[in-house]
Write a protein that holds these residues in place. Structure first.
Motif, PDB file in Angstrom:
ATOM      1  N   UNK A   1       0.907  -0.724  -0.240  1.00 58.74           N
ATOM      2  CA  UNK A   1      -0.309   0.131   0.111  1.00 58.74           C
ATOM      3  C   UNK A   1       1.031   0.716  -0.613  1.00 58.74           C
ATOM      4  N   UNK A   2       0.891   2.749  -0.987  1.00 54.73           N
ATOM      5  CA  UNK A   2       1.441   3.922  -1.129  1.00 54.73           C
ATOM      6  C   UNK A   2       0.326   4.712  -0.244  1.00 54.73           C
ATOM      7  N   UNK A   3       0.710   5.481  -0.033  1.00 54.87           N
ATOM      8  CA  UNK A   3       0.679   6.932   0.213  1.00 54.87           C
ATOM      9  C   UNK A   3       0.863   8.175  -0.539  1.00 54.87           C
ATOM     10  N   UNK A   4       0.768   9.118  -0.959  1.00 55.43           N
ATOM     11  CA  UNK A   4       1.141  10.442  -0.839  1.00 55.43           C
ATOM     12  C   UNK A   4       0.722  11.704  -0.107  1.00 55.43           C
ATOM     13  N   UNK A   5       2.428  11.879   0.596  1.00 50.47           N
ATOM     14  CA  UNK A   5       1.933  13.182   2.200  1.00 50.47           C
ATOM     15  C   UNK A   5       1.523  13.969   1.669  1.00 50.47           C
ATOM     16  N   UNK A   6       1.881  14.993   2.569  1.00 46.65           N
ATOM     17  CA  UNK A   6       2.312  15.964   2.448  1.00 46.65           C
ATOM     18  C   UNK A   6       3.764  15.869   3.223  1.00 46.65           C
ATOM     19  N   UNK A   7       4.860  16.554   2.966  1.00 45.01           N
ATOM     20  CA  UNK A   7       6.019  16.102   3.442  1.00 45.01           C
ATOM     21  C   UNK A   7       6.056  16.249   5.307  1.00 45.01           C
ATOM     22  N   UNK A   8       5.446  17.741   5.114  1.00 48.77           N
ATOM     23  CA  UNK A   8       5.469  18.338   6.404  1.00 48.77           C
ATOM     24  C   UNK A   8       4.049  17.720   7.406  1.00 48.77           C
ATOM     25  N   UNK A   9       2.664  17.850   6.862  1.00 46.66           N
ATOM     26  CA  UNK A   9       1.871  17.290   7.795  1.00 46.66           C
ATOM     27  C   UNK A   9       2.028  16.194   8.012  1.00 46.66           C
ATOM     28  N   UNK A  10       1.422  15.916   6.800  1.00 46.24           N
ATOM     29  CA  UNK A  10       1.420  14.105   6.833  1.00 46.24           C
ATOM     30  C   UNK A  10       0.340  13.376   6.346  1.00 46.24           C
ATOM     31  N   UNK A  11      -0.363  14.566   5.833  1.00 40.40           N
ATOM     32  CA  UNK A  11      -1.802  13.920   5.308  1.00 40.40           C
ATOM     33  C   UNK A  11      -1.653  14.121   4.080  1.00 40.40           C
ATOM     34  N   UNK A  12      -2.543  13.188   3.289  1.00 44.42           N
ATOM     35  CA  UNK A  12      -2.586  12.729   2.295  1.00 44.42           C
ATOM     36  C   UNK A  12      -3.146  13.412   1.414  1.00 44.42           C
ATOM     37  N   UNK A  13      -2.550  13.436   0.366  1.00 49.73           N
ATOM     38  CA  UNK A  13      -2.601  14.364  -1.390  1.00 49.73           C
ATOM     39  C   UNK A  13      -3.635  13.678  -1.902  1.00 49.73           C
ATOM     40  N   UNK A  14      -3.947  14.642  -3.035  1.00 51.34           N
ATOM     41  CA  UNK A  14      -5.187  14.060  -3.768  1.00 51.34           C
ATOM     42  C   UNK A  14      -4.908  13.397  -4.958  1.00 51.34           C
ATOM     43  N   UNK A  15      -5.158  12.504  -5.229  1.00 53.10           N
ATOM     44  CA  UNK A  15      -5.089  11.927  -6.697  1.00 53.10           C
ATOM     45  C   UNK A  15      -3.794  13.107  -8.038  1.00 53.10           C
ATOM     46  N   UNK A  16      -2.565  13.016  -8.122  1.00 55.98           N
ATOM     47  CA  UNK A  16      -2.176  13.194  -9.542  1.00 55.98           C
ATOM     48  C   UNK A  16      -2.051  15.322  -8.063  1.00 55.98           C
ATOM     49  N   UNK A  17      -1.420  14.872  -7.724  1.00 56.57           N
ATOM     50  CA  UNK A  17      -0.519  15.888  -6.613  1.00 56.57           C
ATOM     51  C   UNK A  17       1.220  15.378  -6.318  1.00 56.57           C
ATOM     52  N   UNK A  18       1.622  16.043  -6.183  1.00 56.27           N
ATOM     53  CA  UNK A  18       3.279  15.493  -5.842  1.00 56.27           C
ATOM     54  C   UNK A  18       3.211  15.575  -4.110  1.00 56.27           C
TER      55      UNK A  18
END
Length: 567
Positions: free
Chosen positions: A390-407
């Protein structure tokens, strides 16, 4: 367009297929893996080592028998479940028997890089806490016996097994796999194994039954941002899953004959080259150190069908003196777009499994498109999550998961994730949901494909190896005439990145690029030595508010400097 992986809602939370649905997976401990393939392929050739016009060949039955003998010797020497056994060797047959022998004895195979300098080897021995060290004495110009005696002079005078070192307090037994004569506390290879008969085979069988997939299996090292190698402990299950998988990802038949001179002490080559070959019942053509002309001759003589090489080695192969004289028509599993495939004797339509992403912490690949995936599916991406991941893409500072397509920052968890970094609590490494934050940047598209965009941290990836700029700067800071040093990775078509050290000299000091590189060569492995050294005035460097050099801006300056030299 068809979605290729499970996307949870509209978030960048993407899953591979359940592990239970994955096919083609066999035994999940290293000892059982060897037993399974050696039983299935007993009479087939497992490995070849050529010396001049002669060749030594070993069958899968030989590999089993020799690994068992080493396991019995290790048990007689006191190795038990969880004991770390250091393995310091190039790609030779004894690397295989040492690794599998350690597993059959219940120990943890602890691989060490043969590029290591004395200072680096000292760190590896101290941090690994290995009780046994099996090593190759002569590697190119290095004599590791001399280096070890320099690090611990007791070895010169003590008897084998009697080392009691304050520097290496757990180390008891050392043996040289390329020598029959010992030296002080270091035994020759046959002498080390002579006690094998003290351990009954029934005990090895019992150990094999009592080692489970969740137990620690291997300890590999990778450069880290702390400036010291990170010891990455992996369970048997994670390692074996990848060894079985690589055969399927590469779509090997039972005809595979593989060559690689990249060290098996790198997790990538261990799983990619060695794992894929053995799980297919193929033959591993061993070359201890890379020599391009010799490699081409080996490929021709041994009818190699697959080469596990990094791009900078491809260039050396095509530039070799015998490039136009060899017959490479045996190469079946060679990417049709690679430089080697341009050889007039090669006819390949195969496409390598290169659209992938991984880390040593996940024992290589965590997202993948297998060989021969059409371009309209794989092009420009780094695969979809492999089974169980399982992968997730997160904001490096807050840890919040980004929407699809956002870095954001790539985070991953799954069945091949490491047990831990040695010496570091896992709650300091994983987030609250058990994900490993990789320090790499990327995003997932609407089809569930990963797009890797580079690293958020500063680790340099050069020629397939990870290099810590902090480690290099710690060394160069001690170089006479150096006031400020900042090492960066500069993009390079051949190596991915090259190591470039940017230096501010001490006022009035006269220091040259060669002087800095020669200083580095005494302390660092060859692949860590800066390819280039650039000099700056202190006011040319842009600084952060905390007085740190801004890496991004410095990389741009270095790129401009190097480009200007070519014009």
């Amino acid at each position: 367009m068809t979605q290729l992986a499970e996307i949870v809602g509209n978030q960048s939370l993407v899953k591979g297929i359940p592990l239970s649905e994955e096919e083609g997976i066999g035994a999940l401990t290293l000892g059982s893996f060897l037993k399974e393939v050696s039983t299935r392929y007993a009479d087939r050739e497992a490995a070849v080592m050529r010396t001049g016009d002669s060749a030594q060949r070993w069958s899968y039955q030989d590999l089993w028998n020799d690994s068992v003998r080493l396991a019995r010797a290790l048990v007689a020497k006191g190795v038990t479940k969880g004991t770390r056994v250091g393995i310091l060797a190039t790609n030779r047959y004894e690397f295989l028997t040492s690794t599998f022998g350690t597993a059959l004895a219940g120990g943890v195979a602890t691989t060490m890089n043969t590029f290591s300098t004395a200072a680096e080897l000292e760190i590896l021995l101290e941090s690994s806490a290995c009780s046994v060290l099996l090593f190759e004495r002569k590697v190119l110009k290095k004599d590791f016996a001399d280096i070890l005696i320099e690090l611990e002079p007791q070895l010169k005078s003590c008897a084998p097994g009697e080392l009691r070192s304050r520097k290496f307090p757990f180390l008891r037994h050392l043996s040289m796999m390329d020598s029959e004569s010992g030296e002080g506390g270091i035994e020759g290879w046959e002498a080390f194994q002579a006690c094998a008969d003290e351990t009954p085979m029934a005990l090895i069988d019992s150990i094999l039954e009592n080692v489970v997939p969740a137990d620690p299996g291997v300890l590999f090292f990778s450069s880290g941002s702390t400036g010291k190698p990170k010891g990455i402990l992996s369970a048997h299950r994670g390692v074996c899953l990848q060894m079985w998988r690589w055969r399927q990802w590469l779509q090997f038949g039972d005809d595979v004959r593989s060559w690689s001179a990249n060290g098996f002490f790198f997790s990538g080559n261990f799983a990619w080259a060695l794992g894929s070959t053995l799980s297919a019942g193929g033959s591993m053509i061993l070359q201890p150190t890379f020599q391009a002309e010799e490699a081409l001759s080996l490929i021709e003589q041994e009818k190699v069908t697959f080469i596990a090489a990094w791009p900078h080695q491809w260039a050396q192969l095509t530039d070799a003196k015998n490039w136009n004289d060899v017959d490479l028509s045996s190469l079946v599993y060679i990417d049709k777009n690679s430089p080697v495939a341009a050889h007039p004797t090669v006819n390949s339509n195969w496409v390598d499994a290169q659209k992938a992403y991984g880390n040593t912490e996940t024992f290589t690949i965590s997202s993948m498109f297998p060989a021969n995936t059409p371009d309209d599916i794989a092009a420009g991406t780094h695969g979809i999550p492999v089974a169980g991941n399982t992968f997730k893409i997160v904001d490096p500072l807050t840890g919040e998961i980004k929407p699809i397509g956002e870095s954001g920052e790539i985070a991953v968890k799954g069945p091949t994730l490491m047990l831990n970094y040695i010496g570091i609590p896992m709650d300091d490494v994983l987030d609250d949901e058990g994900f490993f934050r990789t320090g790499d940047g990327g995003f997932f598209d609407e089809r569930g494909r990963l797009h890797w965009e580079g690293r958020i941290n500063d680790i340099i990836k050069t020629g397939g190896a990870n290099v810590s700029p902090v480690e290099i700067d710690i060394v160069l800071a001690k170089c006479p005439g150096v006031k400020v040093t900042k090492t960066v990775g500069v993009p390079d078509e051949l190596l991915g990145e090259i190591v470039v050290s940017c230096i501010v000299p001490v006022d009035g000091a006269e220091i040259t690029e060669d002087q800095v590189r020669n200083f580095a060569k005494e302390k660092l492995a060859a692949f860590k030595v800066p390819r280039r050294v650039l000099f700056f005035a202190e006011d040319e460097l842009e600084m952060t508010g905390s007085a740190k050099v801004k890496a991004k801006e410095l990389i741009e300056q270095a790129v401009q400097r190097l480009a200007a030299e070519k014009t």
